[in-house]
Design a protein around this motif. Structure first.
Motif, short mmCIF file in Angstrom:
data_model
loop_
_atom_site.label_atom_id
_atom_site.label_comp_id
_atom_site.label_asym_id
_atom_site.label_seq_id
_atom_site.Cartn_x
_atom_site.Cartn_y
_atom_site.Cartn_z
N ARG A 93 0.79 -1.22 0.17
CA ARG A 93 -0.02 0.04 -0.06
C ARG A 93 0.97 1.21 -0.01
NH1 ARG A 93 -2.20 3.69 3.16
NH2 ARG A 93 -0.73 3.36 4.78
N ARG A 94 1.81 1.28 0.87
CA ARG A 94 2.67 2.38 0.91
C ARG A 94 3.54 2.60 -0.36
NH1 ARG A 94 5.46 2.54 7.15
NH2 ARG A 94 3.48 2.13 8.24
N MET A 95 4.16 1.61 -0.85
CA MET A 95 4.92 1.76 -2.26
C MET A 95 3.77 2.21 -3.12
SD MET A 95 7.76 -1.26 -2.07
CE MET A 95 6.73 -2.72 -1.68
N GLY A 96 2.84 1.74 -3.12
CA GLY A 96 1.94 2.04 -4.34
C GLY A 96 1.62 3.66 -4.33
N LEU A 97 1.39 4.19 -3.07
CA LEU A 97 1.13 5.45 -2.81
C LEU A 97 2.39 6.57 -3.14
CD1 LEU A 97 -0.77 5.63 0.59
CD2 LEU A 97 -1.69 5.97 -1.59
N ALA A 98 3.62 5.91 -3.07
CA ALA A 98 4.82 6.74 -3.50
C ALA A 98 4.99 6.65 -5.29
CB ALA A 98 5.92 5.92 -2.79
N LEU A 99 4.11 5.97 -5.93
CA LEU A 99 4.31 5.84 -7.23
C LEU A 99 3.81 7.06 -8.08
CD1 LEU A 99 3.83 2.05 -8.00
CD2 LEU A 99 6.01 3.35 -7.28
N ARG A 100 4.12 7.35 -9.19
CA ARG A 100 3.58 8.20 -10.21
C ARG A 100 2.31 7.63 -10.67
NH1 ARG A 100 7.99 9.26 -14.44
NH2 ARG A 100 7.83 7.05 -14.20
N GLY A 101 1.39 8.29 -11.38
CA GLY A 101 0.33 7.65 -12.07
C GLY A 101 0.21 6.52 -13.04
N TYR A 102 1.33 6.56 -13.72
CA TYR A 102 1.97 5.65 -14.74
C TYR A 102 2.72 4.46 -14.37
CZ TYR A 102 4.31 10.08 -15.38
OH TYR A 102 5.20 11.09 -15.29
N ASP A 103 3.45 4.71 -13.08
CA ASP A 103 4.39 3.60 -12.82
C ASP A 103 3.38 2.28 -12.34
OD1 ASP A 103 6.30 5.36 -12.81
OD2 ASP A 103 6.07 5.92 -10.66
N ARG A 104 3.97 1.10 -12.22
CA ARG A 104 3.33 0.00 -12.16
C ARG A 104 4.06 -0.74 -10.99
NH1 ARG A 104 0.31 2.35 -14.07
NH2 ARG A 104 -1.05 1.92 -15.93
N ILE A 105 3.49 -1.54 -10.01
CA ILE A 105 4.17 -2.46 -9.16
C ILE A 105 3.53 -3.60 -9.04
CG2 ILE A 105 2.47 -1.31 -7.17
CD1 ILE A 105 4.80 -2.15 -5.16
N GLY A 106 4.23 -4.68 -9.04
CA GLY A 106 4.12 -5.99 -8.66
C GLY A 106 4.64 -6.71 -7.84
N ARG A 107 4.18 -7.82 -7.41
CA ARG A 107 4.82 -8.86 -6.39
C ARG A 107 5.61 -9.79 -7.18
NH1 ARG A 107 2.13 -12.40 -1.70
NH2 ARG A 107 4.03 -12.90 -0.46
N TYR A 108 6.95 -9.66 -6.84
CA TYR A 108 7.87 -10.43 -7.79
C TYR A 108 8.23 -11.62 -7.06
CZ TYR A 108 11.97 -11.37 -10.83
OH TYR A 108 13.01 -11.58 -11.72
N GLY A 109 8.01 -11.99 -5.91
CA GLY A 109 8.20 -13.36 -5.09
C GLY A 109 8.21 -13.01 -3.59
N GLY A 110 7.51 -13.61 -2.83
CA GLY A 110 7.87 -13.77 -1.32
C GLY A 110 7.61 -12.12 -0.88
N GLU A 111 8.85 -11.59 -0.38
CA GLU A 111 8.72 -10.15 -0.04
C GLU A 111 9.42 -9.11 -0.96
OE1 GLU A 111 12.43 -12.17 2.11
OE2 GLU A 111 10.33 -12.69 1.38
N GLU A 112 9.63 -9.65 -2.08
CA GLU A 112 10.15 -8.99 -3.19
C GLU A 112 8.87 -8.17 -4.03
OE1 GLU A 112 14.54 -9.89 -4.61
OE2 GLU A 112 13.32 -10.84 -5.70
N PHE A 113 9.26 -6.96 -4.32
CA PHE A 113 8.58 -6.31 -5.41
C PHE A 113 9.24 -5.94 -6.53
CE2 PHE A 113 6.31 -6.36 -1.05
CZ PHE A 113 4.88 -6.51 -1.62
N LEU A 114 8.49 -5.52 -7.67
CA LEU A 114 9.29 -5.00 -8.90
C LEU A 114 8.31 -3.89 -9.18
CD1 LEU A 114 11.35 -5.80 -11.22
CD2 LEU A 114 9.49 -6.85 -12.29
N ILE A 115 9.06 -2.71 -9.45
CA ILE A 115 8.34 -1.26 -9.98
C ILE A 115 8.76 -1.18 -11.17
CG2 ILE A 115 8.35 0.96 -9.22
CD1 ILE A 115 8.95 -1.19 -6.33
N THR A 116 7.99 -0.84 -12.13
CA THR A 116 8.44 -0.39 -13.53
C THR A 116 8.31 1.30 -13.57
OG1 THR A 116 6.27 -0.58 -14.55
CG2 THR A 116 8.02 -2.51 -14.32
N ALA A 117 9.20 2.08 -13.98
CA ALA A 117 8.75 3.46 -14.07
C ALA A 117 9.08 3.81 -15.68
CB ALA A 117 9.54 4.17 -13.19
N SER A 118 8.20 4.19 -16.43
CA SER A 118 8.44 4.48 -17.70
C SER A 118 8.78 5.93 -17.87
CB SER A 118 6.97 4.30 -18.71
OG SER A 118 6.42 3.00 -18.41
#
Length: 296
Positions: free
Chosen positions: A194-219
């Protein structure tokens, strides 16, 4: 609902657009199949109403082009036709059409067909969410975020722009599970997402990469923008503990950042570069950001 109209007859096009807007829909109206294809690629239109007979790209070709695209978001297609033979309707269904409206159209019939479309699109939306999102955190799942990154890298290669990747790993998360149990660990994961999602810009994306690891893409992000984004994420997680069923639990995150600037389309290379930076961040004491040594 966002509706795209492809109709080469100007009078019919204006009448359809006016009727649909009166029914409360957002409408984009174009005069041929080629322009409809371009509009569909640029923006999300959940419903397409296309004339069957058009110059250049006709309704059947347009159906086949849309159905040929690997896209999880379903587009409901209604073909406009003056044809009344069963063979013609079957041909349209085989091309990918969902329904038909004969011209001249009746407003009540149109509203009825749209109700059916909305019902089916609602079901597709539920299936889409189930197929693309992590059930625990609500962010994109691994397959969906990887697919999105691949598309962004291909677009960046075409346009000569940059796409940044951030791999974020919650620090000492195993300790949380071992100390408080997995239900509390789930609470920490959910709050982190939730907190990471709030830190993103509107066109960034976040996904759960595995376990406690997340992947964020920023165009469209170069090094400076990616670093600023990573700093916001790091700060959003560490600034206050998580209020869980077991009390307040401190949370920090380590991040690795890599940037691809149009030279390649390999998601694996870019993620490997971010992973290498993440490894250095964790080795250097955690709760920090490291940049990749290479630009892919």
């Amino acid at each position: 609902m966002k509706i795209l109209i492809a109709e080469d007859d100007a009078t019919s096009r204006l009448l359809f657009a006016a009727t649909l807007r009166k029914l409360g829909h957002t409408v984009t109206a174009v005069e041929n199949g080629r322009k409809a294809w371009e509009a569909w690629q640029k923006d999300e239109h959940f419903l397409l109403i296309s004339d069957w007979m058009m110059p250049d790209v006709d309704g059947l070709q347009l159906c086949k082009m849309i159905r040929g695209e690997p896209n999880l978001r379903y587009t409901y297609i209604i073909l406009l036709t003056a044809l009344d033979s069963k063979g013609s309707f079957l041909e349209g269904m085989d091309a990918g059409a969902d329904d038909f409206i004969t011209k001249p159209f009746d407003e009540e019939q149109l509203a009825t067909r749209l109700r059916v479309a909305e019902r089916i699109l609602g079901l597709h939306q539920k299936l889409h969410i189930q197929a693309t999102h992590d059930h625990l955190t609500g962010v994109w799942n691994r397959a969906a975020i990887m697919g999105h990154l691949q598309k962004e890298l291909e677009r960046a290669a075409r346009e000569g722009t940059c796409t940044s990747v951030i791999v974020a790993d919650l620090d000492h998360f195993k300790r949380v599970n071992d100390t408080y149990g997995h239900p509390v660990g789930d609470e920490v994961l959910q709050e982190a997402a939730r907190r990471m999602g709030l830190a993103l810009r509107g066109y960034d994306r976040i996904g759960r990469y595995g376990g406690e690891e997340f992947l964020i893409t920023a165009s469209g992000c170069g090094w400076n923008e990616a670093m600023a984004l990573a700093e916001r994420i790091c700060s959003s997680l560490s600034r206050q503990p998580v209020n869980s069923g077991a009390g307040q639990i401190p949370m920090t995150v380590s991040l690795g950042v890599a940037v691809g600037c149009g030279q390649g389309k390999d998601t694996g290379v870019l993620i490997a570069a971010a992973d290498e930076a993440l490894y250095r961040a964790k080795k250097s004491g955690r709760n920090r950001i490291e940049l990749s040594n290479q630009t892919t």
